[in-house]
Design a protein around this motif. Structure first.
Motif, PDB file in Angstrom:
ATOM      1  N   ILE A 111       0.937  -0.863   0.147  1.00 54.94           N
ATOM      2  CA  ILE A 111      -0.078  -0.044   0.100  1.00 54.94           C
ATOM      3  C   ILE A 111       0.919   1.432   0.136  1.00 54.94           C
ATOM      4  O   ILE A 111       1.758   1.514   0.429  1.00 54.94           O
ATOM      5  CB  ILE A 111      -0.965   0.533   1.538  1.00 54.94           C
ATOM      6  CG1 ILE A 111      -1.904  -1.413   1.002  1.00 54.94           C
ATOM      7  CG2 ILE A 111      -2.057   1.349   1.252  1.00 54.94           C
ATOM      8  CD1 ILE A 111      -1.398  -1.572   2.921  1.00 54.94           C
ATOM      9  N   TYR A 170      -1.685   7.323   2.175  1.00 58.67           N
ATOM     10  CA  TYR A 170      -1.778   7.987   3.077  1.00 58.67           C
ATOM     11  C   TYR A 170      -3.784   6.790   2.907  1.00 58.67           C
ATOM     12  O   TYR A 170      -4.148   7.153   1.131  1.00 58.67           O
ATOM     13  CB  TYR A 170      -2.637   8.943   2.754  1.00 58.67           C
ATOM     14  CG  TYR A 170      -3.526   9.535   4.129  1.00 58.67           C
ATOM     15  CD1 TYR A 170      -2.779   9.476   5.323  1.00 58.67           C
ATOM     16  CD2 TYR A 170      -4.865   9.186   3.582  1.00 58.67           C
ATOM     17  CE1 TYR A 170      -4.219   9.051   6.701  1.00 58.67           C
ATOM     18  CE2 TYR A 170      -5.955   9.421   5.032  1.00 58.67           C
ATOM     19  CZ  TYR A 170      -4.901   9.256   6.521  1.00 58.67           C
ATOM     20  OH  TYR A 170      -6.123   9.152   7.179  1.00 58.67           O
ATOM     21  N   ARG A 171      -3.618   5.901   3.398  1.00 57.66           N
ATOM     22  CA  ARG A 171      -5.562   5.263   3.685  1.00 57.66           C
ATOM     23  C   ARG A 171      -6.064   5.777   4.698  1.00 57.66           C
ATOM     24  O   ARG A 171      -5.233   5.940   5.824  1.00 57.66           O
ATOM     25  CB  ARG A 171      -4.987   4.316   3.126  1.00 57.66           C
ATOM     26  CG  ARG A 171      -4.496   3.439   1.975  1.00 57.66           C
ATOM     27  CD  ARG A 171      -5.438   3.741   0.734  1.00 57.66           C
ATOM     28  NE  ARG A 171      -4.743   3.401  -0.362  1.00 57.66           N
ATOM     29  CZ  ARG A 171      -4.155   3.541  -1.309  1.00 57.66           C
ATOM     30  NH1 ARG A 171      -3.695   3.867  -1.267  1.00 57.66           N
ATOM     31  NH2 ARG A 171      -3.470   3.079  -2.330  1.00 57.66           N
ATOM     32  N   SER A 172      -7.111   5.560   4.278  1.00 58.91           N
ATOM     33  CA  SER A 172      -8.481   6.079   5.811  1.00 58.91           C
ATOM     34  C   SER A 172      -7.946   4.872   6.621  1.00 58.91           C
ATOM     35  O   SER A 172      -7.371   3.804   5.902  1.00 58.91           O
ATOM     36  CB  SER A 172      -9.567   5.990   5.634  1.00 58.91           C
ATOM     37  OG  SER A 172     -10.300   5.040   4.670  1.00 58.91           O
ATOM     38  N   GLU A 185     -10.422   1.692   4.962  1.00 63.31           N
ATOM     39  CA  GLU A 185      -9.297   1.837   3.681  1.00 63.31           C
ATOM     40  C   GLU A 185      -8.253   0.729   3.674  1.00 63.31           C
ATOM     41  O   GLU A 185      -8.517  -1.211   3.316  1.00 63.31           O
ATOM     42  CB  GLU A 185      -9.069   2.478   3.327  1.00 63.31           C
ATOM     43  CG  GLU A 185      -9.720   3.017   2.129  1.00 63.31           C
ATOM     44  CD  GLU A 185      -9.122   5.023   1.679  1.00 63.31           C
ATOM     45  OE1 GLU A 185      -9.469   4.621   0.491  1.00 63.31           O
ATOM     46  OE2 GLU A 185      -8.946   5.550   1.826  1.00 63.31           O
ATOM     47  N   LEU A 186      -7.864   0.610   5.162  1.00 60.82           N
ATOM     48  CA  LEU A 186      -6.794   0.361   5.390  1.00 60.82           C
ATOM     49  C   LEU A 186      -6.698  -1.658   6.411  1.00 60.82           C
ATOM     50  O   LEU A 186      -6.657  -2.464   5.912  1.00 60.82           O
ATOM     51  CB  LEU A 186      -5.854   0.656   6.426  1.00 60.82           C
ATOM     52  CG  LEU A 186      -4.414  -0.292   7.119  1.00 60.82           C
ATOM     53  CD1 LEU A 186      -3.338  -0.251   5.868  1.00 60.82           C
ATOM     54  CD2 LEU A 186      -3.682   1.267   7.563  1.00 60.82           C
TER      55      LEU A 186
END
Length: 109
Positions: A92, A95-97, A100-101
């Motif tokens: 990944i 940035y991911r929320s 989402e992660l």
């Protein structure tokens, strides 16, 4: 910096930690100067708390451990890599929320 639920990795303990883990391992490749790394850090800490016992969560500072980052071809940070049975299962980048992660991580536990 990192909560007690997050393992701090460096060249000396990286392979042992990733290869000998009984659970999947999420490694956050980061640096002090990286804005998006600072944004995702609290998300990674929350995930470490929530997934305790089901997934090991670790951080690796790329400035201090450049050879490990190079071995995994980490060219942008933050990069989060999920290792399962010692091998990279998913990468990944950026940035991911938290939502989402978690959707990504849930595939490996």
């Amino acid at each position: 910096m990192a909560s007690e639920k997050i393992n701090v990795l460096e060249e000396a303990n990286f392979n042992d930690t990733v290869n000998n883990a009984k659970t999947p391992v999420l490694v956050d490749f980061w640096a002090d100067w990286c804005g998006p790394c600072k944004m995702i850090a609290p998300v990674v800490e929350e995930v470490a708390e929530e997934y305790e016992g089901r997934m090991k969560v670790a951080k690796l500072n790329v400035d201090e451990n450049g050879s490990v980052a190079a071995n995994y071809s980490v060219v942008s940070i933050p990069t989060l890599i999920v290792f399962k049975d010692g091998s990279e299962a998913e990468r990944i980048v950026g940035y991911r929320s938290k939502k989402e992660l978690k959707a990504i991580l849930d595939k490996y536990i």
